[in-house]
Motif scaffolding. Structure first.
Motif, PDB file in Angstrom:
ATOM      1  N   GLN A  69       2.808  -2.905  -4.554  1.00 31.16           N
ATOM      2  CA  GLN A  69       2.108  -1.709  -4.061  1.00 31.16           C
ATOM      3  C   GLN A  69       0.680  -2.052  -3.617  1.00 31.16           C
ATOM      4  N   VAL A  70      -0.009  -2.850  -4.435  1.00 32.56           N
ATOM      5  CA  VAL A  70      -1.375  -3.247  -4.093  1.00 32.56           C
ATOM      6  C   VAL A  70      -1.356  -4.131  -2.846  1.00 32.56           C
ATOM      7  N   ALA A  71      -0.423  -5.077  -2.824  1.00 34.23           N
ATOM      8  CA  ALA A  71      -0.325  -5.973  -1.677  1.00 34.23           C
ATOM      9  C   ALA A  71      -0.057  -5.186  -0.398  1.00 34.23           C
ATOM     10  N   LEU A  72       0.814  -4.180  -0.498  1.00 36.86           N
ATOM     11  CA  LEU A  72       1.150  -3.367   0.680  1.00 36.86           C
ATOM     12  C   LEU A  72      -0.090  -2.634   1.199  1.00 36.86           C
ATOM     13  N   ALA A  73      -0.857  -2.057   0.274  1.00 37.31           N
ATOM     14  CA  ALA A  73      -2.052  -1.316   0.686  1.00 37.31           C
ATOM     15  C   ALA A  73      -3.051  -2.231   1.397  1.00 37.31           C
ATOM     16  N   LEU A  74      -3.265  -3.424   0.851  1.00 41.03           N
ATOM     17  CA  LEU A  74      -4.212  -4.361   1.460  1.00 41.03           C
ATOM     18  C   LEU A  74      -3.678  -4.905   2.780  1.00 41.03           C
ATOM     19  N   PHE A  75      -2.379  -5.176   2.777  1.00 36.20           N
ATOM     20  CA  PHE A  75      -1.683  -5.681   3.959  1.00 36.20           C
ATOM     21  C   PHE A  75      -1.831  -4.697   5.121  1.00 36.20           C
ATOM     22  N   THR A  76      -1.675  -3.408   4.810  1.00 36.36           N
ATOM     23  CA  THR A  76      -1.784  -2.387   5.843  1.00 36.36           C
ATOM     24  C   THR A  76      -3.200  -2.293   6.375  1.00 36.36           C
ATOM     25  N   ASP A  77      -4.164  -2.457   5.482  1.00 37.15           N
ATOM     26  CA  ASP A  77      -5.557  -2.469   5.937  1.00 37.15           C
ATOM     27  C   ASP A  77      -5.768  -3.537   6.999  1.00 37.15           C
ATOM     28  N   ARG A  78      -5.054  -4.656   6.828  1.00 38.91           N
ATOM     29  CA  ARG A  78      -5.267  -5.778   7.729  1.00 38.91           C
ATOM     30  C   ARG A  78      -4.510  -5.625   9.041  1.00 38.91           C
ATOM     31  N   TYR A  79      -3.273  -5.129   8.961  1.00 36.39           N
ATOM     32  CA  TYR A  79      -2.450  -5.071  10.174  1.00 36.39           C
ATOM     33  C   TYR A  79      -2.274  -3.658  10.717  1.00 36.39           C
ATOM     34  N   ASN A 123      -0.386  -4.287  14.270  1.00 39.91           N
ATOM     35  CA  ASN A 123       1.031  -4.634  14.299  1.00 39.91           C
ATOM     36  C   ASN A 123       1.877  -3.645  13.504  1.00 39.91           C
ATOM     37  N   TRP A 124       2.378  -2.630  14.200  1.00 35.44           N
ATOM     38  CA  TRP A 124       3.125  -1.559  13.540  1.00 35.44           C
ATOM     39  C   TRP A 124       4.407  -2.078  12.908  1.00 35.44           C
ATOM     40  N   GLY A 125       5.068  -2.970  13.618  1.00 31.51           N
ATOM     41  CA  GLY A 125       6.337  -3.495  13.120  1.00 31.51           C
ATOM     42  C   GLY A 125       6.146  -4.151  11.762  1.00 31.51           C
ATOM     43  N   LEU A 126       5.080  -4.948  11.627  1.00 31.13           N
ATOM     44  CA  LEU A 126       4.801  -5.642  10.364  1.00 31.13           C
ATOM     45  C   LEU A 126       4.493  -4.642   9.251  1.00 31.13           C
ATOM     46  N   THR A 127       3.628  -3.665   9.565  1.00 29.42           N
ATOM     47  CA  THR A 127       3.274  -2.650   8.572  1.00 29.42           C
ATOM     48  C   THR A 127       4.516  -1.947   8.036  1.00 29.42           C
ATOM     49  N   VAL A 183       4.318   5.824   0.752  1.00 30.15           N
ATOM     50  CA  VAL A 183       4.170   7.123   1.398  1.00 30.15           C
ATOM     51  C   VAL A 183       2.860   7.184   2.184  1.00 30.15           C
ATOM     52  N   ALA A 184       1.791   6.691   1.565  1.00 36.11           N
ATOM     53  CA  ALA A 184       0.486   6.740   2.228  1.00 36.11           C
ATOM     54  C   ALA A 184       0.480   5.892   3.499  1.00 36.11           C
ATOM     55  N   VAL A 185       1.148   4.741   3.439  1.00 36.08           N
ATOM     56  CA  VAL A 185       1.200   3.883   4.623  1.00 36.08           C
ATOM     57  C   VAL A 185       1.964   4.573   5.748  1.00 36.08           C
ATOM     58  N   ILE A 186       3.124   5.152   5.421  1.00 31.64           N
ATOM     59  CA  ILE A 186       3.907   5.833   6.462  1.00 31.64           C
ATOM     60  C   ILE A 186       3.122   7.014   7.036  1.00 31.64           C
ATOM     61  N   TRP A 187       2.496   7.793   6.153  1.00 26.47           N
ATOM     62  CA  TRP A 187       1.786   8.990   6.629  1.00 26.47           C
ATOM     63  C   TRP A 187       0.513   8.651   7.387  1.00 26.47           C
ATOM     64  N   LYS A 188      -0.051   7.502   7.072  1.00 25.25           N
ATOM     65  CA  LYS A 188      -1.203   7.054   7.847  1.00 25.25           C
ATOM     66  C   LYS A 188      -0.787   6.862   9.310  1.00 25.25           C
ATOM     67  N   TYR A 196      -7.453   6.458  -2.035  1.00 20.42           N
ATOM     68  CA  TYR A 196      -7.885   5.069  -1.868  1.00 20.42           C
ATOM     69  C   TYR A 196      -7.248   4.449  -0.632  1.00 20.42           C
ATOM     70  N   ILE A 197      -5.951   4.683  -0.456  1.00 17.72           N
ATOM     71  CA  ILE A 197      -5.239   4.027   0.641  1.00 17.72           C
ATOM     72  C   ILE A 197      -5.515   4.701   1.988  1.00 17.72           C
ATOM     73  N   MET A 198      -5.571   6.034   1.998  1.00 14.15           N
ATOM     74  CA  MET A 198      -5.631   6.717   3.297  1.00 14.15           C
ATOM     75  C   MET A 198      -7.027   6.859   3.863  1.00 14.15           C
ATOM     76  N   THR A 199      -8.005   7.196   3.022  1.00 15.08           N
ATOM     77  CA  THR A 199      -9.341   7.451   3.569  1.00 15.08           C
ATOM     78  C   THR A 199     -10.439   6.683   2.843  1.00 15.08           C
TER      79      THR A 199
END
Lengths: 286, 293
Positions: free
Chosen positions: A235-245, A249-253, B121-126, B234-237
């Motif tokens: 979960q943490v890795a995903l959040a940081l990963f998304t910040d970066r891409y 890169n939508w496909g990667l996210t 969920v936060a990633v998808i909704w972002k 934290y994740i979204m904003t």
């Protein structure tokens, strides 16, 4: 009262219209709930510059698993996935064993200080995890447990709610069964493992599922205690990963999100009924 | 042997079963709770100074603008999410309770967001809220509504996160309401029908009163949960734009783990705890006074 055939007709049509209306609403909500997930998966399996591509061209020119390969190999989400599995397995096992042992003592034993200790369990259930956050971090830093599995796991191997739930459930086990085993010469350990535990199937599976959900989806604690790249949970890795891409890169996210969701999704599909039973139990047992 | 020692000897077995769990609880919960209270009376910047300052952390927090803002946002978030999710999940439970085709499939899918982590969920909704590439603006564009700035605009950022949370947890509370609905005897509906009650009346006079304990449970669980919101923010904003989505949870994180004001962070955590403790306590009293039907 229904008297004429016209009224009967009106009644039947009213019911039918109501039924159609209900199905329509149910279908719209169905779409609202499922479309984000379908969209996530469909975006993950194509190479694209825009996530809206899925709607503009519903049938992609070609499928690709490239995003998944990239996500798992180069971006350490594979390692994070493994970390999450290890953390969840230990937290679930810890709770199943320790919560049920404590629950057994509260439900079936008389001892000095019982009321006081059970009050502590109830009290802790009402206290948010936040309040322990800072001291827990400074304490585990002294243990040299920052960026370790035990640092993520240990504060969560027992839950007050789990003890409470097991106590409530075990109260309903008939005394006679335990007494009969004792007369047959079984020792305390045997009574617990051979008599009590086999009768707790539904409660234990509910506890295991709730703890798996909680530990797999846990975010704030792993974020604080495990900040090095190789110790992050998924979960943490995903959040940081998304910040970066995120926007590059939508496909990667989306592939990352899919990878994070899949283990839980598989377990949910296989154990669906037990999920629902487990959640219902928390609502009723309170 | 006197009576007390007999009782103590019998107790030993019970203590054996309790010991492992209580060692963990004492070490990782009770000691930290007590330590946090002491921390909250100190001016402690990690690695630097640590001095006893009494209630000064609490006093300065009550005057602090950012704390006030975070508190207000948390209350707004909680009220919005709790009222939204209670009404919607009850409606969903009534919808899927009886007389619906593909009921199993529908329930399964409604519950899907609830098993997904907030991170997913936060990633998808972002992405859904993205002004240019997002699904929401795309769909609204189809019906002629101007694109909105969702998470970027100060006015819509917090409501956007609230909407997402309602979407995520509706299925969970639906399951709890379904369990509550199943506990209502069918005979009561038959009796109401015989007395000439239509659908609306039997909902008002049979379902709602009998569902009161479940509604109370859902409201309180959702309130406690919402007050502790962190992951989504934290994740979204990250608390932005301009702290318009800053909540108590994110403030504790920033104060304690980004700026390392550990004393002040503990004080915020204690204020949050007192609020949640009060809510839980009121819940227990209300549930205890429930009349059995």
């Amino acid at each position: 009262m229904i008297t004429s055939s016209r009224q009967v007709n009106k009644f039947i049509w009213g019911r039918r219209a109501w039924s159609v209306f209900r199905h329509l609403i149910a279908f719209v909500v169905f779409l609202v709930m499922v479309v984000p997930f379908v969209w996530m998966i469909l975006t993950a399996i194509r190479s694209t510059y825009s996530p809206l591509d899925v709607f503009l061209h519903p049938i992609p020119r070609q499928f690709t698993l490239e995003n998944f390969q990239k996500v798992l190999s180069t971006n350490q989400l594979g390692r994070a996935l493994l970390n999450s599995i290890i953390v969840s397995v230990f937290i679930v096992a810890g709770n199943v064993i320790l919560d049920s042992m404590a629950g057994y003592a509260f439900a079936k034993k008389e001892f000095v200080g019982k009321g006081f200790l059970f009050a502590i369990v109830l009290l802790i259930m009402m206290i948010p995890f936040y309040v322990t956050l800072v001291p827990l971090f400074t304490m585990l830093a002294q243990f040299k447990w920052v960026n370790t599995y035990q640092g993520i796991i240990m504060p969560h191997v027992v839950s007050a709610f789990g003890i409470f739930m097991m106590t409530q459930f075990m109260k309903e086990i008939p005394r006679d069964l335990i007494d009969a085993a004792a007369i047959d010469g079984a020792n305390e350990f045997d009574i617990f493992t051979r008599v009590v535990i086999p009768l707790c199937g539904p409660a234990l599976s509910a506890l295991a599922i709730l703890q798996f959900l909680a530990s797999w989806n846990m975010f704030m604690w792993p974020l604080i205690i495990a900040n090095s790249a190789d110790m992050r949970t998924i979960q943490v890795a995903l959040a940081l990963f998304t910040d970066r891409y995120g926007t590059s890169n939508w496909g990667l996210t989306m592939a990352g999100s899919t990878v994070a969701l899949l283990p839980m999704l598989l377990i949910y599909i296989v154990l669906q009924r037990r999920f629902v039973q487990g959640i219902s139990m928390t609502g009723l047992k309170f | 042997m006197n009576q007390l020692s007999v009782r103590l000897k019998k107790s030993l077995v019970a203590y054996g079963f309790l010991a492992p769990a209580f060692i963990v609880i004492i070490l990782f919960t009770i000691i930290p709770i007590v330590m946090a209270l002491f921390y909250s009376f100190r001016d402690w910047n990690f690695g630097k100074t640590s001095t006893y300052i009494g209630l000064a952390n609490y006093q300065s927090l009550l005057k602090d603008e950012l704390f006030g803002l975070a508190f207000r946002n948390t209350v707004i978030y909680t009220v919005g999410v709790v009222s939204g999710v209670t009404v919607i999940s009850l409606a969903l439970a009534l919808l899927v309770n009886t007389g619906l085709r593909f009921r199993g499939l529908i329930r399964t899918v409604y519950f899907l967001p609830a098993i997904s982590s907030m991170a997913i969920v936060a990633v998808i909704w972002k992405v859904i809220y993205n002004p240019t590439f997002g699904l929401l603006n795309y769909l609204l564009g189809k019906v002629g509504i101007q694109p909105q700035m969702w998470l970027i605009s100060p006015t819509t950022a917090l409501p956007s996160i609230m909407l997402m949370e309602i979407w995520r947890s509706a299925g969970y509370f639906m399951i709890i309401f379904l369990a509550g609905l199943q506990g209502i005897p069918a005979a009561l509906y038959d009796a109401a029908a015989v007395d000439g009650a239509d659908r609306g009346k039997s909902f008002l006079y049979v379902t709602l009163p009998l569902l009161r304990p479940t509604i109370l449970f859902v409201v309180v669980v959702a309130t406690i949960h919402s007050f502790q919101v962190f992951d989504a923010i934290y994740i979204m904003t990250g608390g932005g734009p301009a702290h318009r989505t800053e909540v108590l949870g994110s403030l504790i994180y920033i104060t304690g783990f980004l700026h390392f004001y550990l004393g002040r962070a503990s004080a915020i955590a204690y204020i949050l705890t007192i609020i949640i403790f009060t809510i839980s306590y009121i819940q227990r009293r209300l549930l205890a006074s429930e009349v059995e039907y």
